[in-house]
Motif scaffolding. Structure first.
Motif, mmCIF file in Angstrom:
data_model
loop_
_atom_site.group_PDB
_atom_site.id
_atom_site.type_symbol
_atom_site.label_atom_id
_atom_site.label_comp_id
_atom_site.label_asym_id
_atom_site.label_seq_id
_atom_site.Cartn_x
_atom_site.Cartn_y
_atom_site.Cartn_z
ATOM 1 N N ASP A 121 0.925 -1.064 -0.230
ATOM 2 C CA ASP A 121 0.075 0.169 0.335
ATOM 3 C C ASP A 121 0.823 1.384 -0.286
ATOM 4 O O ASP A 121 0.661 2.058 -0.385
ATOM 5 N N ARG A 125 1.214 4.016 -3.619
ATOM 6 C CA ARG A 125 1.148 5.326 -2.820
ATOM 7 C C ARG A 125 2.233 6.158 -3.639
ATOM 8 O O ARG A 125 2.154 7.170 -4.331
ATOM 9 N N ASP A 128 1.965 5.910 -7.283
ATOM 10 C CA ASP A 128 0.790 6.964 -7.776
ATOM 11 C C ASP A 128 1.043 8.309 -8.185
ATOM 12 O O ASP A 128 1.191 9.154 -9.263
ATOM 13 N N GLN A 162 -2.542 -2.579 -7.682
ATOM 14 C CA GLN A 162 -2.452 -1.218 -7.550
ATOM 15 C C GLN A 162 -2.547 -0.282 -8.085
ATOM 16 O O GLN A 162 -2.945 1.092 -8.081
#
Length: 309
Positions: A121, A125, A128, A162
């Motif tokens: 995660d 992040r 991104d 993700q």
């Protein structure tokens, strides 16, 4: 995950272009142009700049941007240029991504800093934010410390889920081959997985379905010949070439940048072997051994090189 059609996919030998320096440690742009041009003329399917083997972590912001522009100008669209945008903050990576797009890069390569942690995660992040809105294919680099985080294969797969913009992985955490097999099996939407680790495991990687390899740049034509033999189905020739270049790859695995730069100096491509990273210097016996290895490889180093006045 983003994929590509077969004829669009990056594949083959993508050497990491080194960062030459003058004796005083300042960037040597003339030598950098010669190295980038040599990689193209040696037949590489593409090239990468800057990455770990380019000593990217030692480059000041202005140096990094100006040297990337030099490489882009020297390559001049003749082969795909992958621009490394790894940085400590997502804002810095995003700025480098925008520069890469403006220079006509074919793809971006990024490795999340260790400060982003090892949880999927947190890394996702960071990525991104770091990739911003730049519409270029992305290669996620997974490397060992000190610069990389040795992410488990399962974590890489979750990051791919993700961050669907990631089309490729450069996997160089050992055992590289097993990890490449695991990624290809768990993430069938990937456009490809490249091997790294200096090319020391390239035959195993290709046998497991790797898209290609990202080795150092000092003997690009040998890596290209090996890949061509493999693609042609001549496994014996590929293995013979690998066995001949392996002493150089092994020495590079110990000393890294100093071996690359001493070899490029001997080939007349750079003016000085100065390096900024903390890799060990070659002593007199090391240099003699490297010379002996390069003497053995001389018949295979077929691309003409010349040190301009």
């Amino acid at each position: 995950m983003n994929g590509s059609t077969a004829d669009e996919r990056l594949h083959g030998v993508f050497p990491i272009v080194t960062s030459p320096f003058h004796a005083d440690g300042s960037p040597d742009t003339a030598s950098l142009r010669r190295v980038a041009d040599y990689v193209v003329r040696a037949g590489a399917q593409g090239c990468v700049y800057p990455a770990i083997a380019s000593e990217f972590a030692t480059l000041a912001d202005g140096e990094r941007e100006s040297l990337t522009a030099v490489v882009a100008e020297a390559v001049n669209g003749r082969i795909p240029l992958v621009v490394g945008i790894s940085a400590e903050t997502p804002e810095r990576s995003a700025a480098l991504a925008r520069q890469a797009a403006g220079l006509g890069a074919a793809a971006l390569m990024i490795m999340a800093p260790r400060s982003a942690g090892t949880a999927a995660d947190g890394v996702a992040r960071f990525l991104d934010a770091a990739l911003g809105g730049v519409a270029l294919p992305v290669i996620l680099q997974n490397a060992p410390p000190p610069l990389g985080s040795s992410l488990p294969a399962e974590t890489v797969v979750e990051i791919l889920r993700q961050v669907p913009r990631i089309a490729y992985v450069k996997e160089e955490v050992v055992p590289c081959g097993q990890r490449i097999s695991a990624l290809l099996a768990a993430a069938p939407g990937l456009a490809g997985v490249f091997g790294g680790a200096g090319g020391r495991f390239v035959l195993d990687e290709l046998a497991r379905g790797a898209a290609g390899s990202m080795p150092a740049c000092e003997v690009t034509e040998i890596h290209v010949a090996l890949y061509a033999a493999w693609r042609a189905g001549d496994r014996r020739q590929a293995r013979d070439l690998f066995n001949r270049v392996l002493p150089l790859l092994n020495m590079g695995g110990v000393f890294r940048t100093p071996v690359t730069k001493r070899a490029l100096l001997r080939r007349g491509l750079i003016a000085h072997p100065r390096h900024r990273d903390g890799n060990p210097e070659l002593d007199q016996q090391d240099r003699a051994e490297l010379d002996a290895i390069l003497d053995d490889l001389a018949p295979l180093m077929t691309t003409s090189t010349r040190l301009a006045a």
